[in-house]
Design a protein around this motif. Structure first.
Motif, mmCIF file in Angstrom:
data_model
loop_
_atom_site.group_PDB
_atom_site.id
_atom_site.type_symbol
_atom_site.label_atom_id
_atom_site.label_comp_id
_atom_site.label_asym_id
_atom_site.label_seq_id
_atom_site.Cartn_x
_atom_site.Cartn_y
_atom_site.Cartn_z
ATOM 1 N N LEU A 33 0.715 -1.362 0.110
ATOM 2 C CA LEU A 33 0.015 -0.066 -0.245
ATOM 3 C C LEU A 33 0.887 1.217 0.013
ATOM 4 N N TYR A 34 0.395 2.218 -0.663
ATOM 5 C CA TYR A 34 0.872 3.332 -0.678
ATOM 6 C C TYR A 34 0.239 4.291 0.350
ATOM 7 N N SER A 35 -1.085 4.253 0.500
ATOM 8 C CA SER A 35 -1.639 5.087 1.352
ATOM 9 C C SER A 35 -3.156 4.494 1.553
ATOM 10 N N VAL A 36 -3.613 4.626 2.981
ATOM 11 C CA VAL A 36 -5.056 4.372 3.145
ATOM 12 C C VAL A 36 -5.862 5.505 3.789
ATOM 13 N N THR A 37 -7.039 5.680 3.137
ATOM 14 C CA THR A 37 -7.510 6.887 3.678
ATOM 15 C C THR A 37 -9.168 6.481 4.047
ATOM 16 N N ASP A 38 -9.178 6.789 5.339
ATOM 17 C CA ASP A 38 -10.357 6.467 6.188
ATOM 18 C C ASP A 38 -11.329 7.621 6.246
ATOM 19 N N SER A 39 -12.495 7.513 5.669
ATOM 20 C CA SER A 39 -13.439 8.772 5.580
ATOM 21 C C SER A 39 -13.936 9.027 7.035
ATOM 22 N N GLU A 40 -13.858 8.055 7.939
ATOM 23 C CA GLU A 40 -14.194 8.599 9.181
ATOM 24 C C GLU A 40 -13.307 9.361 9.941
ATOM 25 N N GLU A 41 -11.938 8.957 9.749
ATOM 26 C CA GLU A 41 -10.750 9.715 10.120
ATOM 27 C C GLU A 41 -10.933 11.166 9.714
ATOM 28 N N LEU A 42 -11.146 11.194 8.376
ATOM 29 C CA LEU A 42 -11.043 12.508 7.584
ATOM 30 C C LEU A 42 -12.157 13.551 8.088
ATOM 31 N N GLN A 43 -13.231 13.121 8.332
ATOM 32 C CA GLN A 43 -14.361 13.713 9.271
ATOM 33 C C GLN A 43 -13.936 14.174 10.275
ATOM 34 N N ALA A 44 -13.318 13.049 11.199
ATOM 35 C CA ALA A 44 -12.926 13.575 12.649
ATOM 36 C C ALA A 44 -12.017 14.617 12.618
ATOM 37 N N GLY A 45 -10.954 14.296 11.582
ATOM 38 C CA GLY A 45 -9.983 15.630 11.371
ATOM 39 C C GLY A 45 -10.442 16.774 11.049
ATOM 40 N N TYR A 46 -11.659 16.751 10.314
ATOM 41 C CA TYR A 46 -12.306 18.033 9.908
ATOM 42 C C TYR A 46 -13.063 18.683 11.135
#
Lengths: 743, 232
Positions: free
Chosen positions: A589-602
């Motif tokens: 893997l080059y990267s993994v994006t977790d939408s929940e993480e993104l929302q939490a970050g937001y």
């Protein structure tokens, strides 16, 4: 000069009007000295840090390890450094990216603690450490064993610690970076490898092209496309804009208000000016005397504002340093900034007031002493509305509005300015909410995005295939911008776009996001020229549809067409989007994006923004109070004779308030309504200029709820200032009208 | 002659209407004299006083004060003339409300070349004990005394009084006129007084009567009375 005493006493007598002006000057100089100093110090420190740490020009991932580094360096006059990192799970849901210490490029700077000396030592980014309650001296249990935290650090390519270079929001709860020695990195096992490069001369394209022929570049990220490195620049630019635009805007408002108060003062003192003339005072002596008023206001407001700004500046710098992972910011407020801050109010106020005084001094002393020039004139509007068929109270209010058009305009401009400031916060919040909340959820319906470091051919375990490549394009304003072109399956369900009318778009078409279409000035049906960032080849793409999305500069193509465009193997893909967590090995893997993480970050990022909205609203309310209070007090002062006469005639206080202060509600309302489009337009301009370096654009929005909250705040503010005015009205004596008649 | 007004005319133009305030006026006053100019409203007496004071200009004729020809002066020279040579006393006092009595006098001592002592003048007008009061804390008569003190303190060559008792009661008016006469006698100041009140002419060395911009009477007064003995 004895007349100086008159200045002090006059200011004291009308202090409610002048305190407002002083406060406005104070706010503007405070903002200037605090933000300009902080902005320039952050810029300087950042530049110094980037130089000392040798910031990369770009970094890239290759299919196979790079051979003969020294030969490449010599051939292209560049410096290369092979780097590795390990993404290790930390705590429950967090990821710690452990970087191997570098020797030449992107060297770490120690913020606190000690430098790395042993294989069991680790340095952390402070944001992550704070979020996970880690202290210097703690031990971390990582896959390769225990690491001892010896300090906190920052690296130039993780100033804003984002998991991916294209992310928008950091989340120290979920992601952080750390640095270990080369031996320490070896303890962690095999990591991902990439290369950082700095160029001695402008030969990037030749190097890339040569590299591509000898190897295969999986990803190439220039520093200007790396949000981890550039986000801070946009923010500093924003702070500098606040420091440059807001104080000037507030000072302009102050000029208008002070000029208005001052021209009324001059009118009231026409007889005195004429007398001074008659007594033999020279024009320049009278001018100097009256310039004492703005001089004193500028001195008090500018002096206090500058002192407070100097005191506040370290806190603003500290805010930057802690939000971004920055080394300590050196430099206080420079003498130059202090001088400009002190002089700024003079530069604005003195010419305006001098003009007013000189205009009065042009009048002959006899005219001044006769008082004829101060007789109110009947305006054209007033004459036109001579016969109004309204009740007396309404007619009285209309006459008041018509007679004082200058003051009314000032009330509208003042409330519009304060409303704009108030709405800035609301609109920013609403726009961010719309972008990250509604739009993101409506378009991206997957929970995880996995990007691989090599081409995949086998059907994915689950979810939908996608691929991506970076291209350059030239915007309508002739600037280079980076575009991500995605290839996705034509029947994809996990990403959904709509056009402006709300109709779902078909992924058989070539689709461009609206934010990009605006930047490139492209309509559906146009062709666009793009330059592949890896191969430097120019391709032409036909855009079939424009998607109603502001989430990045993106183009979506059917996967097969995408592979053909890039010369990638048929049926290959580089990523998978899915709703369920997949078990791909980390080394693939080059990267993994977790939408929940993104929302939490937001949510984590939006939190300080909310406080900022409150702070801005606070300043806006103060300014609105100052402006409205100043103008209403001016209104009452000018209407003393009228008020007194109405009192003599038996008017009750409530009736008086209504007659005199009632019409102002309409002016506040007009000011607020004007502020809405002005705020949206100016924020659009501001975001356009701020996001030039960020490759994002914002749809500017104001929700109905916040529109009404803003309106309510302005009306309540007006009611509060009316309370002050009512006290002043009560003080008007019954004799005022009789005295005035005698004078 | 100290004051020499020769063939002076003044026209006011208001829109299309013109009004001749002075029609070829000739007037001479010797140094140290008190001259009272009488006349009804609109007779031109204020216009004449203002022209002599250098705060208004005339179309024709010449005005010479102490050898200085006002009608040849520009704005700057007129300012210097007012600054050094002229003291004004106004009907409504024209004091600066937020300066004290002493400070209102100081407004002039600040700029005059050779002013008298502020204390001496305030004592002379009987207001030394009120020196720290603001004008609004004084009676009309007291305010006019401040106005006179302010005019006198620069030790002017010519004191111009525009209806100095116009806003005052009988007793106070007499006090003010007495004060003016004392100043004339003690300092040798030439004084021009314009007034509606014919009785005041009894204290003048010269009496001039104006009507519709023309001098209809110009005579010397051989029987000068003290204001205490004047009645109206």
């Amino acid at each position: 000069m004895i007349l100086r005493k008159k200045v002090l006493r006059s200011l004291n007598a009308r202090k409610s009007q002048y305190i407002g002006s002083v406060l406005l000057i104070l706010i503007s100089t405070l903002l200037f000295s605090a933000f300009y100093s902080a902005g320039t110090n952050v810029t300087d420190s950042l530049q110094q840090f980037r130089q000392q740490a040798v910031e990369e020009d770009a970094h890239f991932f290759l299919q196979a390890p790079l051979q003969e580094e020294a030969a490449w360096e010599a051939r292209y006059d560049l410096t290369l450094e092979e780097r590795t990192y390990h993404d290790v799970s930390f705590a429950k849901d967090a990821l710690l990216r452990v970087l191997r210490e570098t020797k030449e490029i992107d060297r770490y700077a120690l913020l606190e603690g000690e430098k790395l000396t042993g294989a069991d030592q680790i340095l952390l980014d402070r944001g992550f450490a704070d979020a996970h309650d880690l202290q210097i001296g703690d031990d971390l249990s990582l896959p390769g064993g225990t690491f001892h935290v010896v300090g906190f650090m920052t690296v130039p390519d993780y100033i804003y610690p984002l998991k991916s270079e294209t992310d928008l929001v950091k989340n120290p709860q979920a992601f952080g970076v750390a640095v270990v020695t080369a031996d320490g990195a070896a303890r962690l096992g095999d990591g991902s490898t990439f290369y950082s490069v700095t160029f001695g001369k402008d030969n990037k394209e030749a190097f890339k092209s040569d590299l591509q022929q000898n190897n295969f570049i999986l990803r190439w990220i220039d520093k200007q496309d790396n949000q981890r490195m550039t986000f801070v620049d946009g923010d500093v630019k924003g702070a500098l804009q606040v420091a440059e635009v807001l104080p000037v805007a507030i000072l302009l408002l102050t000029i208008v208000l002070v000029s208005s108060v001052f021209s009324r003062l001059l009118k009231q003192e026409y007889v005195q000016i004429g007398t001074l003339y008659a007594l033999g005072y020279r024009k320049r002596e009278i001018l100097r005397h009256y310039l004492g008023y703005p001089t004193l206001l500028a001195l008090i407001g500018g002096g206090l504002g500058t002192v407070l700004g100097v005191l506040l500046s370290p806190s603003v710098q500290g805010m930057f340093a802690s939000f971004y992972n920055l080394p300590p910011i050196t430099g206080g407020v420079s003498l130059g900034v202090v001088l400009i801050s002190l002089l700024l109010p003079f530069v604005f106020l003195l010419p305006a007031t001098a003009y007013l005084i000189l205009r009065v001094l042009r009048l002959p002393p006899l005219h001044l002493m006769s008082g004829q020039v101060t007789q109110p004139k009947i305006g054209r509007l007033e004459k036109r509305f001579r016969h109004l068929k309204l009740r007396f109270a309404a007619r009285f209010q209309v006459r008041e509005l018509l007679r004082n058009s200058g003051r009314n305009l000032l009330m509208i401009v003042g409330t519009a300015f304060a409303s704009m400031l108030l709405l800035f916060g609301f609109v920013t919040q609403d726009s961010m909410d719309s972008l990250m909340g509604e739009q993101y959820e409506a378009i991206y319906r997957y929970n995880y995005q996995y990007l691989f470091n090599t081409f995949q051919q086998d059907p994915p375990q689950q979810g939908e295939k996608l691929s991506l490549a970076a291209f350059d394009a030239t915007t309508a304003s002739d600037k280079k911008t980076t575009i991500l072109v995605y290839g996705i399956e034509p029947d994809a369900e996990l990403i959904r776009f709509q056009d402006e009318q709300g109709a779902r778009l078909d992924f058989q078409d070539n689709i461009m996001t609206k934010s990009l279409a605006k930047q490139l000035d492209v309509q559906a049906g146009d062709d666009v020229s793009l330059v592949n960032q890896l191969t430097s080849e120019t391709v032409t793409l036909h855009i079939d549809r424009i998607a109603d999305s502001y989430l990045g500069n993106l183009i979506y193509l059917p996967l097969d067409r995408f592979n053909e465009l890039n010369g990638f193997p048929q049926g290959s893909y580089l990523g998978v989007i899915t709703n369920d967590k997949a078990g791909y090995p980390a080394d693939q893997l080059y990267s993994v994006t977790d939408s929940e993480e993104l929302q939490a970050g937001y949510q984590a990022m939006i939190e300080p923004l909310r406080y900022m909205v409150f702070a801005i609203a606070g300043v806006a309310i103060v300014i609105a109070l100052i402006v409205i209070q100043l103008l209403t007090s001016m209104l009452i002062e000018e209407s003393q004779q009228k008020v007194s006469m109405l009192k003599v005639l038996g008017y009750r206080p409530k009736e008086l308030y209504k007659l005199l202060l009632g019409p102002n509600t309409w002016l506040v309302l007009i000011g607020y309504l004007l502020a809405v489009p002005l705020t949206i337009l100016s924020l659009q301009q501001m975001f356009n200029s701020l996001t030039e370096e960020m490759n994002v654009s914002f749809p500017i929005q104001l929700n109905a709820a916040n529109f009404f909250i803003g309106l309510a705040i302005m009306l309540v503010t007006y009611q509060v200032s009316k309370l002050f005015a009512q006290r002043k009205l009560k003080k008007v004596s019954l004799q005022a009208s009789l005295k005035a008649a005698r004078d | 002659m100290f004051v020499e007004v020769t063939n002076v005319s003044k026209v006011y133009q208001t829109g299309e209407v013109s009004y001749q305030a002075l029609k070829g006026v000739d007037l001479s006053v010797e140094q140290g004299q008190v001259c009272v100019i009488l006349g009804p409203s609109g007779s031109g007496k204020s216009t004449l006083l203002n022209a002599i004071g250098g705060i208004d200009t005339v179309e024709d004729g010449t005005i010479t004060i102490g050898g200085k020809t006002l009608t040849a002066m520009d704005d700057r020279q007129l300012t210097e003339y007012r600054r050094e040579d002229i003291g004004f006393v106004f009907q409504y006092y024209n004091l600066i409300p937020n300066l004290t009595v002493a400070e209102n006098v100081e407004v002039v001592t600040e700029i005059a070349a050779a002013p008298l002592s502020r204390e001496e003048v305030l004592k002379a007008v009987g207001l030394w004990e009120f020196k720290d009061r603001f004008p609004s804390e004084l009676s009309g008569g007291q305010q006019q005394r401040v106005s006179i003190a302010r005019a006198v303190v620069k030790n002017p060559k010519l004191l111009l009084c525009d209806e100095p008792t116009g806003a005052l009661d009988y007793e106070t008016s007499k006090e003010i006129l007495k004060l003016l006469q004392t100043i004339n006698r003690e300092y040798g100041t030439t004084i021009l007084i314009i007034t509606h009140n014919q009785a005041i002419s009894a204290m003048a060395h010269r009496v001039v009567r104006l009507r519709s911009g023309e001098i209809i009477e110009n005579r010397l007064n051989d029987h000068i009375l003290s204001p205490e003995r004047m009645e109206w």
